[in-house]
Design a protein around this motif. Sequence first.
Motif, PDB file in Angstrom:
ATOM      1  N   PHE B 174      34.266  36.708   6.530  1.00 23.78           N
ATOM      2  CA  PHE B 174      35.433  36.444   5.688  1.00 23.78           C
ATOM      3  C   PHE B 174      36.323  37.687   5.510  1.00 23.78           C
ATOM      4  CE2 PHE B 174      37.630  35.855   1.587  1.00 23.78           C
ATOM      5  CZ  PHE B 174      38.365  34.737   1.933  1.00 23.78           C
ATOM      6  N   ILE B 175      35.754  38.875   5.746  1.00 24.88           N
ATOM      7  CA  ILE B 175      36.550  40.106   5.622  1.00 24.88           C
ATOM      8  C   ILE B 175      37.792  40.022   6.516  1.00 24.88           C
ATOM      9  CG2 ILE B 175      36.538  42.614   6.083  1.00 24.88           C
ATOM     10  CD1 ILE B 175      33.503  42.518   5.413  1.00 24.88           C
ATOM     11  N   ASN B 176      37.653  39.346   7.661  1.00 28.73           N
ATOM     12  CA  ASN B 176      38.761  39.271   8.611  1.00 28.73           C
ATOM     13  C   ASN B 176      39.892  38.338   8.155  1.00 28.73           C
ATOM     14  OD1 ASN B 176      40.001  39.966  11.046  1.00 28.73           O
ATOM     15  ND2 ASN B 176      39.201  38.159  12.062  1.00 28.73           N
ATOM     16  N   VAL B 177      39.589  37.404   7.242  1.00 29.13           N
ATOM     17  CA  VAL B 177      40.596  36.394   6.874  1.00 29.13           C
ATOM     18  C   VAL B 177      41.825  37.020   6.189  1.00 29.13           C
ATOM     19  CG1 VAL B 177      41.015  34.288   5.530  1.00 29.13           C
ATOM     20  CG2 VAL B 177      38.916  34.522   6.860  1.00 29.13           C
ATOM     21  N   PRO B 178      41.657  37.884   5.164  1.00 32.21           N
ATOM     22  CA  PRO B 178      42.853  38.530   4.605  1.00 32.21           C
ATOM     23  C   PRO B 178      43.553  39.438   5.616  1.00 32.21           C
ATOM     24  CG  PRO B 178      40.888  39.060   3.281  1.00 32.21           C
ATOM     25  CD  PRO B 178      40.440  38.193   4.402  1.00 32.21           C
ATOM     26  N   ILE B 179      42.792  40.018   6.544  1.00 33.72           N
ATOM     27  CA  ILE B 179      43.417  40.857   7.583  1.00 33.72           C
ATOM     28  C   ILE B 179      44.352  39.992   8.440  1.00 33.72           C
ATOM     29  CG2 ILE B 179      42.974  42.264   9.655  1.00 33.72           C
ATOM     30  CD1 ILE B 179      40.360  43.183   8.326  1.00 33.72           C
ATOM     31  N   VAL B 180      43.879  38.781   8.788  1.00 32.06           N
ATOM     32  CA  VAL B 180      44.726  37.859   9.571  1.00 32.06           C
ATOM     33  C   VAL B 180      46.004  37.565   8.786  1.00 32.06           C
ATOM     34  CG1 VAL B 180      44.909  35.508  10.492  1.00 32.06           C
ATOM     35  CG2 VAL B 180      42.779  36.759  10.752  1.00 32.06           C
ATOM     36  N   HIS B 181      45.832  37.229   7.507  1.00 30.63           N
ATOM     37  CA  HIS B 181      46.990  36.820   6.707  1.00 30.63           C
ATOM     38  C   HIS B 181      48.009  37.951   6.536  1.00 30.63           C
ATOM     39  CE1 HIS B 181      49.280  34.431   3.919  1.00 30.63           C
ATOM     40  NE2 HIS B 181      49.250  35.421   3.061  1.00 30.63           N
ATOM     41  N   TYR B 182      47.524  39.148   6.241  1.00 30.08           N
ATOM     42  CA  TYR B 182      48.451  40.249   5.949  1.00 30.08           C
ATOM     43  C   TYR B 182      48.815  41.075   7.182  1.00 30.08           C
ATOM     44  CZ  TYR B 182      47.844  39.151   1.054  1.00 30.08           C
ATOM     45  OH  TYR B 182      47.847  38.490  -0.148  1.00 30.08           O
ATOM     46  N   SER B 183      48.288  40.718   8.350  1.00 27.71           N
ATOM     47  CA  SER B 183      48.554  41.504   9.567  1.00 27.71           C
ATOM     48  C   SER B 183      50.053  41.615   9.852  1.00 27.71           C
ATOM     49  CB  SER B 183      47.837  40.877  10.772  1.00 27.71           C
ATOM     50  OG  SER B 183      48.253  39.548  10.927  1.00 27.71           O
ATOM     51  N   VAL B 184      50.813  40.568   9.523  1.00 28.73           N
ATOM     52  CA  VAL B 184      52.252  40.608   9.805  1.00 28.73           C
ATOM     53  C   VAL B 184      52.984  41.595   8.878  1.00 28.73           C
ATOM     54  CG1 VAL B 184      52.512  38.335  10.861  1.00 28.73           C
ATOM     55  CG2 VAL B 184      52.577  38.546   8.376  1.00 28.73           C
ATOM     56  N   ASP B 185      52.397  41.893   7.734  1.00 24.60           N
ATOM     57  CA  ASP B 185      53.007  42.857   6.815  1.00 24.60           C
ATOM     58  C   ASP B 185      52.501  44.275   7.080  1.00 24.60           C
ATOM     59  OD1 ASP B 185      54.336  40.776   5.432  1.00 24.60           O
ATOM     60  OD2 ASP B 185      52.518  40.353   4.285  1.00 24.60           O
ATOM     61  N   TRP B 186      51.249  44.389   7.503  1.00 26.61           N
ATOM     62  CA  TRP B 186      50.640  45.705   7.674  1.00 26.61           C
ATOM     63  C   TRP B 186      51.019  46.374   8.991  1.00 26.61           C
ATOM     64  CZ3 TRP B 186      45.006  44.012   5.991  1.00 26.61           C
ATOM     65  CH2 TRP B 186      45.000  43.825   4.611  1.00 26.61           C
ATOM     66  N   TRP B 187      51.234  45.559  10.046  1.00 26.11           N
ATOM     67  CA  TRP B 187      51.552  46.146  11.353  1.00 26.11           C
ATOM     68  C   TRP B 187      52.850  45.545  11.885  1.00 26.11           C
ATOM     69  CZ3 TRP B 187      46.274  44.338  10.806  1.00 26.11           C
ATOM     70  CH2 TRP B 187      45.363  45.368  10.584  1.00 26.11           C
ATOM     71  N   ARG B 188      53.424  46.247  12.876  1.00 28.87           N
ATOM     72  CA  ARG B 188      54.627  45.708  13.538  1.00 28.87           C
ATOM     73  C   ARG B 188      54.176  44.524  14.386  1.00 28.87           C
ATOM     74  NH1 ARG B 188      58.909  49.417  14.685  1.00 28.87           N
ATOM     75  NH2 ARG B 188      58.887  48.792  16.861  1.00 28.87           N
ATOM     76  N   SER B 189      54.752  43.365  14.095  1.00 23.14           N
ATOM     77  CA  SER B 189      54.261  42.154  14.746  1.00 23.14           C
ATOM     78  C   SER B 189      55.418  41.300  15.259  1.00 23.14           C
ATOM     79  CB  SER B 189      53.428  41.359  13.728  1.00 23.14           C
ATOM     80  OG  SER B 189      53.043  40.128  14.243  1.00 23.14           O
TER      81      SER B 189
END
Lengths: 57, 262
Positions: B174-189
């Motif tokens: 489940f640690i990966n789930v918030p990473i998936v959600h916020y990946s567009v804000d945290w990295w250039r996507s």
Amino acid sequence: MIAVLNAMVLAASDWSYVAGAYIIVVGVLATYSAAVIIRGRKVGKQLPAKDRRWSSE
Amino acid sequence: MTSSTPGQRAGRFDMHPDGTASHGSRVLGSILLIAVAIFLIVALVASPPDGAGADAMGDMVRIMYVHVPVAIACYTAFMVTAFASAMYLWKRTEGWDCLAAASVEVGIVFTVLTLATGSIWGHTAWGTWWEWDPRLTSTALMFVMYLGYLALRRAVVDPQSRAKQAAVLGLISFINVPIVHYSVDWWRSLHQTATIGRLDPTIDGLKLFALLFGMVLALLLYAWLMLHRFRLQWVETQVEAKGLDTALAERRAEAVADGGVR
């Protein structure tokens, strides 16, 4: 005229992608639902009704 | 005026009493069938294409009405898995283990749909079926991690050991789930940021309604699928336990018989 034709071709192309996406979503969900229900009926026969709390038997 | 008992009420269309259906799940399923038909009309016919402008999506905006809802359903499924896993580690009751396992399988189905619809979207918007973009890569990783969860459940034979190991993996994954959600804000996507997850949504009117309708429908579909999948998991667990009990009883009987011969 060519611009209108181009727009029509693009729209038709867009709709094929849209239709593909919806067919995949509806198809996969319907297939998975059917598989779960059929599995439930097969396995459920091995368990007496008193152990299936949701059963109306 | 006559009243019917629950048994009579369910019996009206209770064709397969051995299965995972109940009166409630049948009612919800019937409502969902009608809702899906209405949703398809709203999403494909009633709602207008995205308007003019450099960023206008035209008819492709309709893919968003299924892509975003299935993504939300997969987040929900994995959130339920994490909660049920934590509850299992605390309470050690098989109901929580069944809930976690059932939710992972349903979540994986929704993840496949998220990846598939996203890929179709990407082919027209970005010109490629797949890009190693942070959102896409983390979603693919999430998919593989939960596949690993199901593989683990098949690999471990002892039910208690399996439930414990699966619960730990359910929490770690489940640690990966918030990473998936916020990946567009945290990295250039390449992937766009949230469409309605802010005070000023980028769509309105019937388009916003179609998207919200799709979200509610996807969550109700998840709930309906979970009713059936959880019951199936429960039945499988009970059948497995009875099988183990029978095997143990047979082994004891054999041991007693062997002792008698000697």
